[in-house]
Design a protein around this motif. Structure first.
Motif, PDB file in Angstrom:
ATOM      1  N   GLY A  62       6.882  -2.396  -9.117  1.00  0.00           N
ATOM      2  CA  GLY A  62       6.406  -1.645  -7.977  1.00  0.00           C
ATOM      3  C   GLY A  62       7.382  -1.799  -6.815  1.00  0.00           C
ATOM      4  O   GLY A  62       8.272  -2.642  -6.844  1.00  0.00           O
ATOM      5  N   GLN A  81      -1.830  -1.272  -8.907  1.00  0.00           N
ATOM      6  CA  GLN A  81      -1.305   0.089  -8.800  1.00  0.00           C
ATOM      7  C   GLN A  81      -0.378   0.409  -9.977  1.00  0.00           C
ATOM      8  O   GLN A  81      -0.408   1.523 -10.511  1.00  0.00           O
ATOM      9  CB  GLN A  81      -0.566   0.264  -7.478  1.00  0.00           C
ATOM     10  CG  GLN A  81      -1.464   0.149  -6.255  1.00  0.00           C
ATOM     11  CD  GLN A  81      -0.673  -0.053  -4.975  1.00  0.00           C
ATOM     12  OE1 GLN A  81       0.429  -0.596  -5.002  1.00  0.00           O
ATOM     13  NE2 GLN A  81      -1.237   0.365  -3.849  1.00  0.00           N
ATOM     14  N   GLN A 130      -3.090   4.905  -3.957  1.00  0.00           N
ATOM     15  CA  GLN A 130      -2.409   4.429  -2.755  1.00  0.00           C
ATOM     16  C   GLN A 130      -3.099   4.937  -1.490  1.00  0.00           C
ATOM     17  O   GLN A 130      -3.190   4.206  -0.497  1.00  0.00           O
ATOM     18  CB  GLN A 130      -0.947   4.875  -2.765  1.00  0.00           C
ATOM     19  CG  GLN A 130      -0.088   4.124  -3.771  1.00  0.00           C
ATOM     20  CD  GLN A 130       1.366   4.525  -3.652  1.00  0.00           C
ATOM     21  OE1 GLN A 130       1.934   5.110  -4.560  1.00  0.00           O
ATOM     22  NE2 GLN A 130       1.980   4.210  -2.527  1.00  0.00           N
ATOM     23  N   ALA A 164       3.409   1.191  -3.469  1.00  0.00           N
ATOM     24  CA  ALA A 164       2.865   0.814  -4.780  1.00  0.00           C
ATOM     25  C   ALA A 164       3.397  -0.544  -5.234  1.00  0.00           C
ATOM     26  O   ALA A 164       3.962  -0.680  -6.312  1.00  0.00           O
ATOM     27  CB  ALA A 164       3.159   1.886  -5.827  1.00  0.00           C
ATOM     28  N   HIS A 186      -1.114   3.267 -12.712  1.00  0.00           N
ATOM     29  CA  HIS A 186      -0.128   4.304 -13.023  1.00  0.00           C
ATOM     30  C   HIS A 186       0.038   4.447 -14.544  1.00  0.00           C
ATOM     31  O   HIS A 186       0.064   5.568 -15.070  1.00  0.00           O
ATOM     32  CB  HIS A 186       1.198   3.933 -12.372  1.00  0.00           C
ATOM     33  CG  HIS A 186       2.317   4.895 -12.627  1.00  0.00           C
ATOM     34  ND1 HIS A 186       2.232   6.236 -12.349  1.00  0.00           N
ATOM     35  CD2 HIS A 186       3.561   4.707 -13.155  1.00  0.00           C
ATOM     36  CE1 HIS A 186       3.362   6.831 -12.666  1.00  0.00           C
ATOM     37  NE2 HIS A 186       4.179   5.926 -13.168  1.00  0.00           N
ATOM     38  N   LEU A 240      -1.850   7.964  -9.079  1.00  0.00           N
ATOM     39  CA  LEU A 240      -1.199   6.925  -8.289  1.00  0.00           C
ATOM     40  C   LEU A 240      -1.281   7.266  -6.810  1.00  0.00           C
ATOM     41  O   LEU A 240      -1.566   6.394  -5.980  1.00  0.00           O
ATOM     42  CB  LEU A 240       0.266   6.775  -8.717  1.00  0.00           C
ATOM     43  CG  LEU A 240       1.092   5.778  -7.885  1.00  0.00           C
ATOM     44  CD1 LEU A 240       0.527   4.363  -7.994  1.00  0.00           C
ATOM     45  CD2 LEU A 240       2.561   5.805  -8.304  1.00  0.00           C
ATOM     46  N   GLU A 270       7.048   9.484  -7.779  1.00  0.00           N
ATOM     47  CA  GLU A 270       6.455   8.288  -8.380  1.00  0.00           C
ATOM     48  C   GLU A 270       7.518   7.378  -8.978  1.00  0.00           C
ATOM     49  O   GLU A 270       7.388   6.151  -8.946  1.00  0.00           O
ATOM     50  CB  GLU A 270       5.444   8.699  -9.448  1.00  0.00           C
ATOM     51  CG  GLU A 270       4.203   9.354  -8.869  1.00  0.00           C
ATOM     52  CD  GLU A 270       3.173   9.667  -9.937  1.00  0.00           C
ATOM     53  OE1 GLU A 270       3.526   9.612 -11.138  1.00  0.00           O
ATOM     54  OE2 GLU A 270       2.019   9.956  -9.583  1.00  0.00           O
ATOM     55  N   GLU A 308       0.820  -1.204   0.000  1.00  0.00           N
ATOM     56  CA  GLU A 308       0.000   0.000   0.000  1.00  0.00           C
ATOM     57  C   GLU A 308       0.858   1.260   0.000  1.00  0.00           C
ATOM     58  O   GLU A 308       0.573   2.224  -0.714  1.00  0.00           O
ATOM     59  CB  GLU A 308      -0.920   0.004   1.227  1.00  0.00           C
ATOM     60  CG  GLU A 308      -2.019  -1.033   1.196  1.00  0.00           C
ATOM     61  CD  GLU A 308      -1.562  -2.431   1.606  1.00  0.00           C
ATOM     62  OE1 GLU A 308      -2.387  -3.360   1.547  1.00  0.00           O
ATOM     63  OE2 GLU A 308      -0.375  -2.598   1.989  1.00  0.00           O
ATOM     64  N   TYR A 333      -9.997   2.757 -11.164  1.00  0.00           N
ATOM     65  CA  TYR A 333      -9.330   2.017 -10.098  1.00  0.00           C
ATOM     66  C   TYR A 333     -10.339   1.217  -9.283  1.00  0.00           C
ATOM     67  O   TYR A 333     -10.050   0.091  -8.851  1.00  0.00           O
ATOM     68  CB  TYR A 333      -8.548   2.965  -9.190  1.00  0.00           C
ATOM     69  CG  TYR A 333      -7.556   2.228  -8.311  1.00  0.00           C
ATOM     70  CD1 TYR A 333      -6.461   1.580  -8.880  1.00  0.00           C
ATOM     71  CD2 TYR A 333      -7.712   2.179  -6.934  1.00  0.00           C
ATOM     72  CE1 TYR A 333      -5.549   0.898  -8.089  1.00  0.00           C
ATOM     73  CE2 TYR A 333      -6.798   1.499  -6.138  1.00  0.00           C
ATOM     74  CZ  TYR A 333      -5.724   0.856  -6.720  1.00  0.00           C
ATOM     75  OH  TYR A 333      -4.833   0.161  -5.932  1.00  0.00           O
ATOM     76  N   ARG A 372       8.742   4.918  -6.534  1.00  0.00           N
ATOM     77  CA  ARG A 372       7.783   3.878  -6.170  1.00  0.00           C
ATOM     78  C   ARG A 372       7.623   2.863  -7.300  1.00  0.00           C
ATOM     79  O   ARG A 372       7.659   1.658  -7.076  1.00  0.00           O
ATOM     80  CB  ARG A 372       6.425   4.521  -5.827  1.00  0.00           C
ATOM     81  CG  ARG A 372       6.425   5.319  -4.554  1.00  0.00           C
ATOM     82  CD  ARG A 372       5.088   5.997  -4.336  1.00  0.00           C
ATOM     83  NE  ARG A 372       5.138   7.413  -4.689  1.00  0.00           N
ATOM     84  CZ  ARG A 372       4.083   8.158  -4.952  1.00  0.00           C
ATOM     85  NH1 ARG A 372       2.873   7.622  -4.907  1.00  0.00           N
ATOM     86  NH2 ARG A 372       4.212   9.445  -5.245  1.00  0.00           N
ATOM     87  N   ILE A 373       7.421   3.359  -8.504  1.00  0.00           N
ATOM     88  CA  ILE A 373       7.242   2.488  -9.672  1.00  0.00           C
ATOM     89  C   ILE A 373       8.284   2.855 -10.720  1.00  0.00           C
ATOM     90  O   ILE A 373       8.439   4.035 -11.073  1.00  0.00           O
ATOM     91  CB  ILE A 373       5.829   2.637 -10.270  1.00  0.00           C
ATOM     92  CG1 ILE A 373       4.771   2.128  -9.288  1.00  0.00           C
ATOM     93  CG2 ILE A 373       5.719   1.890 -11.596  1.00  0.00           C
ATOM     94  CD1 ILE A 373       3.349   2.323  -9.771  1.00  0.00           C
TER      95      ILE A 373
END
Length: 631
Positions: A537, A377, A483, A372, A381, A479, A528, A369, A433, A531-532
């Motif tokens: 992820g 997720q 989250q 990501a 994104h 994103l 971001e 969570e 989502y 995270r990704i």
């Protein structure tokens, strides 16, 4: 870790019968096998069941403050209680015990409701102040610990750690909320804004209520939130070091206990990271526990063994098979509300395994969570990038038309299962989502429902609540909003409910070091790209953990704690699948259509569709309704 219950008269402070509080506590005795207590005064009664973790003999509850002006029942752990205690002693507070419970009492007397921002940990508690005649109910930031409430016909408000505690009160009634069935058939659980029973509420995560005898019950008030509105700056090296610092702080703070301590180890990135940092901080071998399956495609025990060997843990494992489904009635009893996350069964098994040797176990929940890590997720994104390029006037007609005609190919390789992606791209980000997170979309639910449920549901749609959360999220991007919804909607309703109920059912305390609020707040500031990255992820976490874990753990495809439902419902559990269409609770009630349920089961058994998750939803709904005496 414990269970709490109580009664509060918001109007005239009528006498509270102690035996009623005792009955409510007895219903949740599994949460606290080591002790019990009840305290009553005009208009209030507090009850407690204790599982001893810290200050084993010295912190009985209900606990009175040193001056006798406040009384507490508390479920959870305050990890910074020693530092708080020193601060409070400097302000003149006196203590009689060595535990964390008394720290809450002193913090309330020093700061009132503002004490919550100083508490680091997981908790749900009720505190009655005799000087102000107020009842203070509070729940931790992420919702690790639960608290149910209901207002009864005599005007009293009752509360308990589990729904079964409320049901033990003689004035509590069991009437199903049809909108909760809509929520449950969408998400596989009843989210925190609703309960399966009318009149029952759950105190939301990061909220409190302050109640008085001469005033109507006040609504919950939020005392903490996580914001994705800021972006941290710094190099990859600096941010990796900062992330790792927060990881270590979260793990080390949760290793304080006066009883044996261990860890759940699935072989995935999150639990492996926790075990790695526990091994770094411990002089003794870490006790690790794993669960596997008799279906090779979903079994992760080999990866868990690899991590256990790398860190020299005292490792135990157990296999789950279709025969374990005989425990579904027990699962229904443990959760009270219908709960269709099929990983509850292996989670119960790993809790049982852990409890054979430890009383506290650390889990890896929360990283997906916060950083990501879920596949949905990553997809969201990428979809948001497409939405930024293509205006809605183009996306809606093009992808909407493709989504309608594209077959629902459950059997196909994942890249060919484009129907959901097309339909999501036709919508805005929040609606898309919600579609990705839902087990059944609106059309699929409508085809299963009977006329009575369709009528009672009216215009209500379960997705609207999640969409509202995302639309109002303190976020800068799609994103971020996804989250935020996962942290505030999905996490407390599904993941933390699952771990709390299964661990407490066997008298085990589960702690979540990756849900340390300082770690969560830091992760929400990460760009971001940290995270990704590409299709990865949790990129920064994996990068930071490369010094501890091999690539075959860090970068293998995410599997999750998956139960082989599809195979089981086509084989040894086919009779159970067909049984949903004969259920009096589901069909006789008018909530579901018999023919639709029969077709659902037969298409799955024949291999024409993968309806395993939905069949499990229906089976667990039937069993939960039976536990509630309905159907």
């Amino acid at each position: 870790m414990c269970g709490i219950a109580g009664i509060f008269h918001c109007g005239t402070p009528k006498p509270v019968e102690p035996h009623r509080v005792e009955r409510m506590c007895d219903a949740i005795a599994h949460r606290g096998p080591d002790g019990s207590g009840v305290w009553t005064a005009p208009g209030v009664g507090l009850g407690h069941r204790r599982l001893s973790i810290i200050d084993l003999a010295g912190s009985p509850q209900p606990m009175h403050s040193v001056d006798g002006r406040a009384v507490l029942v508390f479920n959870g752990e305050i990890y910074n209680f020693r530092a708080l205690r020193r601060e409070l002693e400097a302000k003149g507070a006196r203590f009689r015990t060595d535990g964390d419970s008394e720290t809450i009492l002193a913090a309330w007397q020093a700061w009132g409701p503002d004490c919550l921002s100083r508490l680091e940990g997981m908790f749900a508690f009720a505190l009655y102040d005799l000087s102000t005649r107020q009842l203070f109910l509070a729940r931790d930031r992420l919702g690790v610990k639960p608290l149910f409430t209901a207002t009864l016909s005599d005007g009293s408000l009752i509360f308990a750690s589990e729904l079964k505690g409320l049901l033990a009160h003689p004035l509590m009634r069991s009437q199903v909320d049809s909108l909760a069935i809509e929520d449950y058939m969408t998400w596989g659980y009843v989210p925190d804004h609703r309960s399966i029973l009318k009149g029952v509420e759950k105190l939301p995560a990061a909220h409190f209520r302050l109640l008085e005898h001469d005033r109507p019950p006040s609504p919950p008030r939020r005392w903490w939130d996580v914001s994705f509105e800021q972006r941290a700056r710094g190099s990859v090296a600096d941010q990796s070091a900062q992330l790792l610092h927060h990881f270590r702080e979260g793990v080390s703070s949760r290793m304080v206990a006066d009883v044996p301590l261990g860890a759940f180890l699935s072989g995935g990135v999150d639990s492996s990271s926790v075990v790695a940092l526990m091994a770094e901080a411990s002089r003794e071998p870490v006790t690790s526990c794993s669960i596997g399956f008799d279906v090779a495609e979903v079994d992760e025990t080999s990866h868990a063994r690899l991590v256990a060997h790398r860190f020299g843990t005292d490792h135990r494992e157990r296999i789950v098979s279709p025969g374990d489904v005989a425990d579904l009635d027990r699962i229904a009893a443990i959760f009270d509300e219908p709960f269709a996350d099929a990983s509850a069964l292996p989670t119960l098994r790993v809790c049982e395994l852990a409890r054979e040797s430890v009383t506290v176990a650390l889990s890896g929940d929360g990283a997906d969570e916060a950083l990501a890590g879920y596949r949905r997720q990553v997809f969201h994104h990428r979809e948001e990038q497409a939405r930024a390029v293509l205006p809605q006037t183009l996306r809606g007609p093009i992808f909407g038309a493709l989504g309608k005609v594209w077959p629902k190919a459950d059997w196909a390789p994942r890249p060919l299962r484009a129907k959901t992606t097309f339909l999501s791209l036709a919508e805005d980000g929040a609606a898309g989502y919600a579609r990705a997170l839902a087990i059944l979309d609106q059309d699929a639910r409508r085809r299963l429902y009977g006329e009575m449920l369709l009528r009672e549901r009216g215009e209500y749609r379960a997705e609207d609540a999640l969409i509202e959360v995302m639309d109002c999220a303190p976020a800068r991007s799609g994103l971020d909003a996804a989250q935020y919804a996962d942290l505030t909607f999905w996490l407390p309703g599904d993941i933390l409910t699952k771990v709390d109920r299964t661990s407490m059912a066997v008298g085990l305390e589960a702690r979540e070091p990756l849900l340390d609020h300082r770690l969560i707040e830091y992760c929400a500031t990460l760009p971001e790209s940290r995270r990704i990255r590409g299709r990865q992820g949790k990129w920064l976490m994996k990068h930071a953990m490369e010094r501890y874990l091999p690539d075959e753990i860090l970068y293998r495809p995410k599997q999750g704690f998956v139960t082989p439902l599809a195979e089981w419902f086509r084989g040894p559990l086919a009779g159970m699948a067909r049984g949903v269409a004969r259920s009096e609770a589901l069909v006789g009630s008018g909530w579901f259509d018999r023919g639709a349920l029969s077709r659902l089961a037969e298409r799955h058994i024949s291999g024409a569709a993968d309806n395993g998750r939905v069949l499990y939803q229906l089976v667990m709904l039937e069993k939960s309704l039976a536990r509630l005496g309905i159907g």
